[in-house]
Design an enzyme around this catalytic site. Structure first.
Site, short mmCIF file in Angstrom:
data_model
loop_
_atom_site.label_atom_id
_atom_site.label_comp_id
_atom_site.label_asym_id
_atom_site.label_seq_id
_atom_site.Cartn_x
_atom_site.Cartn_y
_atom_site.Cartn_z
N HIS A 60 19.84 4.49 -19.72
CA HIS A 60 21.36 4.41 -20.37
C HIS A 60 21.86 3.49 -20.24
CE1 HIS A 60 22.36 5.85 -16.16
NE2 HIS A 60 23.07 6.77 -16.74
N HIS A 62 25.37 4.35 -18.98
CA HIS A 62 26.24 3.87 -17.34
C HIS A 62 26.54 2.38 -17.53
CE1 HIS A 62 26.95 8.56 -16.57
NE2 HIS A 62 28.25 8.36 -17.29
N ASP A 64 27.02 1.60 -14.60
CA ASP A 64 25.58 1.26 -12.83
C ASP A 64 24.73 1.09 -13.94
OD1 ASP A 64 26.63 4.13 -13.87
OD2 ASP A 64 25.31 4.40 -12.08
N HIS A 65 24.19 0.81 -14.06
CA HIS A 65 22.72 0.99 -14.68
C HIS A 65 23.24 -0.71 -16.22
CE1 HIS A 65 21.41 4.80 -13.24
NE2 HIS A 65 22.34 4.74 -13.67
N HIS A 150 21.26 14.06 -18.46
CA HIS A 150 22.94 13.67 -18.67
C HIS A 150 23.84 14.52 -18.50
CE1 HIS A 150 23.68 11.19 -15.21
NE2 HIS A 150 24.67 9.77 -16.15
N ASP A 173 19.05 8.91 -15.20
CA ASP A 173 19.72 9.95 -14.25
C ASP A 173 19.71 11.34 -15.16
OD1 ASP A 173 21.18 7.59 -12.65
OD2 ASP A 173 22.96 8.41 -13.28
N HIS A 241 18.93 6.28 -6.24
CA HIS A 241 20.00 6.77 -7.02
C HIS A 241 21.08 7.56 -6.30
CE1 HIS A 241 23.29 7.53 -9.75
NE2 HIS A 241 23.05 6.74 -10.15
ZN ZN Z 1 23.60 6.29 -12.21
ZN ZN Z 2 24.92 7.71 -15.37
#
Ligand code: ZN
Ligand code: ZN
Length: 290
Positions: A60, A62, A64-65, A150, A173, A241
Site C-alpha cells: 500500500h 503509506h 513508511d512503505h 487496513h 498492514d 512491522h
Molecule cells: Zn506500515
Molecule cells: Zn500502513
C-alpha cells in the site's frame, strides 16, 4: 524460497529496526516487498542490491512503505543496473512514481549528463497497478495479491508467493482479515505484522486515546496474530512491522505461543527464513526448525 526481513519497523525510528521491507529470493528471482527507510542499505547487507531486483511490490502507499523508492532507483543506477525497474503496486502507484520522478527530474538530468554512465535504463520505471489475483508468473515463481483490511487505507494488499515446493504469504498492514486467512491457508510461512498494544501504554503521553485506538484498529494485535496463523494453518509464523519498535520479546513470544503451536520467529532486521528447508539464519546463528 528464502525470505529476508530487511526492515521490521514502522514509521517510528530506531537504528535496530528500519522501515518495512522484505526480500524474497527463489531460484534466480529476487523480489522486494515495500521500500521502507533504509531498504537500500539493508539489501546490500543481505547480499543483494537494487540492481539485482526483478520486481518491487508495494502492499500500500503509506509513506513508511514507499519512502525510499527514489533512493532505491538512484542507488540501483550506481550499482550498474541496466534495465528498467518493475514496480507493482495498488491504484495510485503510477501517480506516486511519476510525481517522485518529477520532483527529482532536474537534479537527475544534471547528474546523468555529468556522470556520463553507459546506461540510464535504471531510471525507466515499468509500473503495473494490480487488483486482487495473479500478478506475476515467471521463472517458476507465481505471485498473487489479495486484499487485506487496513481501515481507511484502501486498497491494501497482502501477497502470496508460490513455487513448485513452497508457499509463503505476507500480510501487508492489516487488522484481522478473513480474506488473508483464506489466501494464506496452509502456507509454509506466514510473515505477519504485529501491533503490541500493551507496549503502547507507555507512549500515551505522545498519543491521544482516540489516536491510539485508531492505529490499533487497523493493525493486528499481538493477542490476535497467533490465532490468525492457527486459523490459516500456517506451518511457520514470522512477525515483523512491529508497533512499537522496542518491546519485551519474551512476553511477545509467550503471548503468540499461547495461540499458535508452530515455529514463531520474532523478526529482527536481516533475519532470513528458508521456507523450504525450514531453517533460520541470523548473523552467526543457523537454526533448523525440523
Ligand atoms: Zn506500515
Ligand atoms: Zn500502513
Amino acid at each position: 524460497m528464502l525470505v529476508t526481513l530487511l526492515g521490521t519497523g514502522c514509521p517510528q525510528c530506531h537504528p535496530a529496526r528500519l522501515g518495512p521491507a522484505s526480500l524474497v529470493r527463489a531460484g534466480n528471482t529476487s523480489v522486494l516487498i515495500d521500500c521502507g527507510s533504509g531498504v537500500t542499505q539493508r539489501l546490500v547487507a543481505a547480499g543483494s542490491s537494487g540492481a539485482a531486483l526483478d520486481a518491487v511490490l508495494f502492499t500500500h502507499l503509506h509513506s513508511d512503505h514507499v519512502v525510499d523508492l527514489y533512493q532505491l532507483i538512484v542507488s540501483s543506477w550506481h550499482q550498474g543496473r541496466d534495465r528498467p525497474q518493475r514496480i507493482f503496486g495498488p491504484l495510485g502507484t503510477r501517480a506516486f512514481a511519476d510525481g517522485l520522478m518529477e520532483v527529482w527530474r532536474a537534479e537527475r538530468e544534471a547528474r546523468i549528463q555529468y556522470e556520463a554512465r553507459p546506461s540510464v535504463a535504471a531510471f525507466d520505471l515499468d509500473v503495473v497497478e494490480f487488483e486482487e489475483g495473479a500478478m506475476l508468473d515467471e521463472a517458476g515463481v507465481r505471485i498473487s495479491a489479495f486484499r487485506v483490511d487496513h481501515g481507511p487505507v484502501r486498497p491494501t494488499f497482502g501477497f502470496l508467493f508460490e513455487t513448485a515446493d513452497c508457499q509463503v504469504a505476507f500480510s501487508g498492514d492489516t487488522t484481522v482479515c478473513d480474506n488473508l486467512v483464506r489466501w494464506a491457508g496452509g502456507v509454509d510461512l506466514l510473515v505477519h505484522e504485529c501491533f503490541i498494544h500493551r507496549e503502547m501504554v507507555a507512549q500515551r503521553v505522545m498519543r491521544s486515546e482516540v489516536g491510539l485506538r485508531n492505529v490499533a484498529a487497523y493493525h493486528t494485535l499481538s493477542s490476535e496474530v497467533g490465532k490468525v496463523a492457527s486459523r490459516a494453518g500456517a506451518r511457520m509464523l514470522a512477525l515483523h512491522h512491529f508497533v512499537p519498535l522496542m518491546f519485551d520479546r519474551d512476553a511477545l513470544l509467550a503471548e503468540v505461543r499461547a495461540d499458535y503451536t508452530g515455529p514463531i520467529v520474532v523478526g529482527e532486521d536481516l533475519v532470513s527464513i528458508d521456507a523450504v528447508r525450514r531453517a533460520v539464519t541470523f548473523e552467526d546463528l543457523r537454526l533448523g526448525l525440523g
